[in-house]
Motif scaffolding. Structure first.
Motif, PDB file in Angstrom:
ATOM      1  N   GLU A 119       0.839  -1.204   0.000  1.00 30.71           N
ATOM      2  CA  GLU A 119       0.000   0.000   0.000  1.00 30.71           C
ATOM      3  C   GLU A 119       0.871   1.251   0.000  1.00 30.71           C
ATOM      4  OE1 GLU A 119      -2.674  -0.243   3.301  1.00 30.71           O
ATOM      5  OE2 GLU A 119      -3.947  -1.749   2.333  1.00 30.71           O
ATOM      6  N   GLY A 120       1.942   1.218   0.782  1.00 34.82           N
ATOM      7  CA  GLY A 120       2.871   2.346   0.815  1.00 34.82           C
ATOM      8  C   GLY A 120       3.514   2.571  -0.545  1.00 34.82           C
ATOM      9  N   GLN A 135       3.226   5.807  -3.008  1.00 30.10           N
ATOM     10  CA  GLN A 135       4.413   6.485  -3.538  1.00 30.10           C
ATOM     11  C   GLN A 135       4.357   6.542  -5.061  1.00 30.10           C
ATOM     12  OE1 GLN A 135       7.780   4.341  -1.983  1.00 30.10           O
ATOM     13  NE2 GLN A 135       7.774   5.465  -0.052  1.00 30.10           N
ATOM     14  N   LEU A 136       3.906   5.454  -5.689  1.00 30.43           N
ATOM     15  CA  LEU A 136       3.805   5.413  -7.144  1.00 30.43           C
ATOM     16  C   LEU A 136       2.776   6.426  -7.635  1.00 30.43           C
ATOM     17  CD1 LEU A 136       4.617   4.110  -9.817  1.00 30.43           C
ATOM     18  CD2 LEU A 136       2.857   2.390  -9.422  1.00 30.43           C
ATOM     19  N   GLU A 137       1.634   6.482  -6.974  1.00 32.14           N
ATOM     20  CA  GLU A 137       0.608   7.450  -7.349  1.00 32.14           C
ATOM     21  C   GLU A 137       1.129   8.875  -7.214  1.00 32.14           C
ATOM     22  OE1 GLU A 137      -2.683   6.492  -4.825  1.00 32.14           O
ATOM     23  OE2 GLU A 137      -3.198   4.674  -5.947  1.00 32.14           O
ATOM     24  N   GLU A 138       1.854   9.145  -6.145  1.00 32.28           N
ATOM     25  CA  GLU A 138       2.425  10.485  -5.930  1.00 32.28           C
ATOM     26  C   GLU A 138       3.455  10.802  -7.015  1.00 32.28           C
ATOM     27  OE1 GLU A 138       3.031  14.182  -4.430  1.00 32.28           O
ATOM     28  OE2 GLU A 138       1.472  12.784  -3.827  1.00 32.28           O
ATOM     29  N   GLU A 144       3.301  13.860  -9.676  1.00 35.10           N
ATOM     30  CA  GLU A 144       4.418  14.800  -9.835  1.00 35.10           C
ATOM     31  C   GLU A 144       4.913  14.830 -11.274  1.00 35.10           C
ATOM     32  OE1 GLU A 144       5.773  17.004  -7.696  1.00 35.10           O
ATOM     33  OE2 GLU A 144       4.174  16.475  -6.305  1.00 35.10           O
ATOM     34  N   ALA A 145       4.975  13.654 -11.919  1.00 29.18           N
ATOM     35  CA  ALA A 145       5.431  13.588 -13.309  1.00 29.18           C
ATOM     36  C   ALA A 145       4.464  14.323 -14.230  1.00 29.18           C
ATOM     37  CB  ALA A 145       5.580  12.133 -13.749  1.00 29.18           C
TER      38      ALA A 145
END
Length: 97
Positions: free
Chosen positions: A44-45, A49-52, A56-57
């Motif tokens: 989940e973490g 992080q991937l979604e964030e 950002e990208a």
């Protein structure tokens, strides 16, 4: 008798009554449960992080496009300015001939 303290006490009492082999099996089962929960929480973490990182990208991509468009507009304006100066200089030379 329904409070968490008493419930926990009864669980411990049940654990103590187990024979050594049953306790070992219970401990292994409990460890596997905790490991599975830790892996799930880690995943989940990572997903967060991937979604964030994706957000950002996308944000950086939008900013790059905006900067690129601004640079193109400035480049066109500068080109038009230089063209106008060249035209004015040609006209000035033509008038003085």
């Amino acid at each position: 008798m329904n409070s968490e303290v008493f419930q926990r006490f009864f669980q411990l009492d049940s654990y103590v009554k187990l024979i050594k082999e049953e306790r070992t099996m219970y401990d292994i089962s409990l460890k596997r449960k905790w490991d599975a929960e830790a892996v799930r929480m880690y995943q989940e973490g990572l997903e967060k992080q991937l979604e964030e990182a994706i957000r950002e990208a996308k944000k950086a991509e939008k900013e790059a496009k905006r900067v690129s468009i601004t640079a193109k507009v400035e480049g066109i304006a500068e080109g038009e300015y230089k063209k106008a100066i060249e035209t004015a200089l040609r006209l000035k030379r033509w008038v003085y001939l």
